[in-house]
Design a protein around this motif. Structure first.
Motif: not given
Lengths: 204, 264, 94
Positions: A155, A151, A168, A117
């Motif tokens: 996400r 997020g 997220k 992420c």
């Protein structure tokens, strides 16, 4: 020895009848925010989602391309390891099945997956918990574009596992041969995280 | 070992270095503003603290559910009772009970004192510059009370407080601050309002704390003050940046941020 | 104060109680060097996240997680990969 405090019940006290909520969970109407770092704000024109098979790129989509993939809407209950559950949440996004298909893969190449992420967060999942409609990359919540603190722009959503698995700000999904711990899984949280078996911590 | 270090050490028999959870009983409650309440507590075995430190408070429901938050200590080090001033946060979990429900005789648990970073003692002797936003005034008040309780040694420390509140009615410790400021050798108190238009005759500022406010109301950087900034995160960051820009020594600027977290 | 509902990022001061469960010294005053940018500051000046799950203390200059603590039913998991050094000194007498 613990002192009980008169008149204090806490905020998340509702536990509905029946078996809708996993053990140890309480229902909230709020949508608490829990982050391991500052909220990234990647502009959509710079956003991409990559699907990676080991070291090689299996698929990569710009925001526009991602929007043209088949969109799926689901309504699910979500369960945070901090003991709140939220019922009947509505999401829209692209299922992992559709992503795999869009990448031109007949089937998932490896049995495990790591999600990466913006901001450096990671979480690991067995691929079988993502396919068959069980997981998606969600871009909309309750009919609106997903807010950054929840997020957005996108996400992971894997509602049958504790919500830290629903990473997220997801940007890259990497298939891997062996399971490896992600961010919280390296800090004593459960490698799999099934709320119905109350797998909060390593050893549960 | 300095007095500071002595105060940071747990008392003998506390069971190692870990902080123990201690029962606390509410002795008195005092409304400070419409949202802030001071609780005076009886904490058996309290080891003493330094001005600026905080405690962790833990509330336990009858079914065992627990919630924990941190609160600054308002009372000075040698006060006979520990006092916390708590501001009620909307949607919060612990502060509504502490600021709204708690009555004399109620019991909960706390552990502390916590934190050696955001602390001040008259022994530090340099001029003292305090900058508060909202209920960030609480640990700074412990410092001013400590100074006031230290006699000549306290009066020898030049001290100024710059305190921003939304409205006059939100100013915590308003009367006590006014009283302290007119005492011989008392601190200089400057107030600023950020939301409400100041009433007639207002002597303070009427804007968010910025570089010009700090230049007008602070202790000059040439006096090399110890600076303490406490308030909500955006305010603390704006003030800390402005202070560095004005030439204050970064190593002497101590900051403490607080406010609601995601789960209140 | 912050508007209602608005969130604040706290700092290492608020993790002081938890840090006292991990370290035998007051880590909020311990000079700690970030692996990411090499800057040294007391843990009190790091930015605090995820206090609900433990504590993630990040460098305010480069966002590197410097101290990571996971709170579990079987203890506290400490990850200091983000810190090159933590100095367990007595608080400096100013």
């Amino acid at each position: 020895m613990t002192t009980t405090t008169r008149g204090f019940s806490g905020r998340r006290r509702a536990r509905p009848e029946g078996n809708r909520v996993p053990p140890g969970q309480f229902v909230t109407d709020d949508f608490p925010v829990l982050s391991a770092g500052p909220t990234p704000r990647t502009p959509l024109e710079k956003w991409t989602l990559a699907l990676q098979d080991g070291g090689s790129l299996a698929g990569r989509w710009t925001w526009e391309e991602f929007q043209s993939l088949p969109q799926t809407e689901i309504t699910v209950d979500i369960h945070c390891v901090t003991k709140w559950s939220k019922l009947g949440t509505k999401w829209k996004g692209v299922t992992i099945d559709h992503l795999i298909e869009a990448a031109g893969l007949d089937e998932p190449p490896e049995p495990y997956l790591m999600a990466y992420c913006d901001g450096g967060y990671t979480t690991n999942l067995p691929v079988e918990d993502l396919i068959g409609g069980k997981g998606m990359v969600a871009t909309h919540y309750d009919g609106e574009p997903l807010e950054p603190e929840h997020g957005g722009p996108a996400r992971l959503l894997v509602p049958h596992l504790y919500f830290w698995k629903s990473a997220k700000w997801v940007r890259r999904l990497r298939f891997m041969e062996h399971d490896e711990p992600g961010f919280w899984e390296s800090l004593g949280y459960h490698i799999y995280g099934d709320p119905w078996r109350e797998q909060r911590y390593d050893g549960d | 070992m300095t007095a500071t270090e002595a105060a940071l050490r747990p008392p003998a028999g506390a069971g190692g270095r870990r902080l123990a959870w201690r029962p606390a009983e509410v002795v008195e409650r005092m409304a400070e503003t419409r949202r802030a309440t001071t609780l005076v507590l009886d904490v058996p075995g309290w080891p003493g603290h330094l001005a600026g430190q905080h405690v962790d408070v833990r509330l336990t429901a009858e079914d065992g559910y627990q919630a924990q938050r941190s609160y600054s200590i308002a009372s000075p080090p040698k006060a006979p009772r520990l006092a916390l001033t708590v501001e009620r946060l909307e949607g919060g979990e612990v502060s509504p009970w502490l600021a709204g429900e708690a009555r004399p005789g109620d019991r909960f648990e706390l552990r502390g004192p916590i934190g050696g970073y955001f602390t001040w003692s008259v022994a530090m002797s340099r001029p003292l510059m305090l900058v508060a936003g909202g209920s960030g005034v609480v640990p700074l008040m412990a410092m001013l009370r400590h100074r006031a309780a230290s006699g000549d040694a306290g009066r020898a420390v030049h001290a100024r407080l710059l305190y921003s509140a939304r409205a006059v009615a939100d100013i915590i410790y308003h009367q006590e601050l006014q009283r302290l400021s007119v005492e011989p050798g008392g601190p200089e108190i400057n107030l600023t309002l950020t939301r409400e238009r100041p009433p007639d005759g207002w002597q303070g500022f009427d804007r968010r704390i910025d570089a010009p406010t700090l230049a007008a109301a602070g202790v000059a950087p040439e006096m090399d003050p110890d600076v303490y900034v406490c308030g909500p995160t955006p305010m603390v960051e704006a003030v800390a940046n402005a202070l560095v820009g004005l030439g204050y020594e970064p190593a002497r600027i101590r900051t403490e941020r607080f406010g609601p977290t995601g789960e209140g | 104060m912050s508007a209602e509902g608005e969130r604040s990022t706290l700092d290492g001061n608020a993790a002081g109680g938890l840090l006292r469960e991990v370290f035998a010294f007051d880590a909020t005053v311990a000079p700690t060097t970030c692996v990411g940018c090499g800057r040294t500051r007391p843990m009190a000046e790091l930015m605090l996240y995820a206090i609900e799950l433990g504590a993630i203390l990040r460098c305010p200059s480069c966002d590197q997680p410097v101290v990571r603590i996971g709170r579990t039913s079987r203890g506290l998991w400490l990850d200091l990969r983000g810190a090159t050094t933590v100095v367990a000194a007595d608080p400096a007498t100013p």
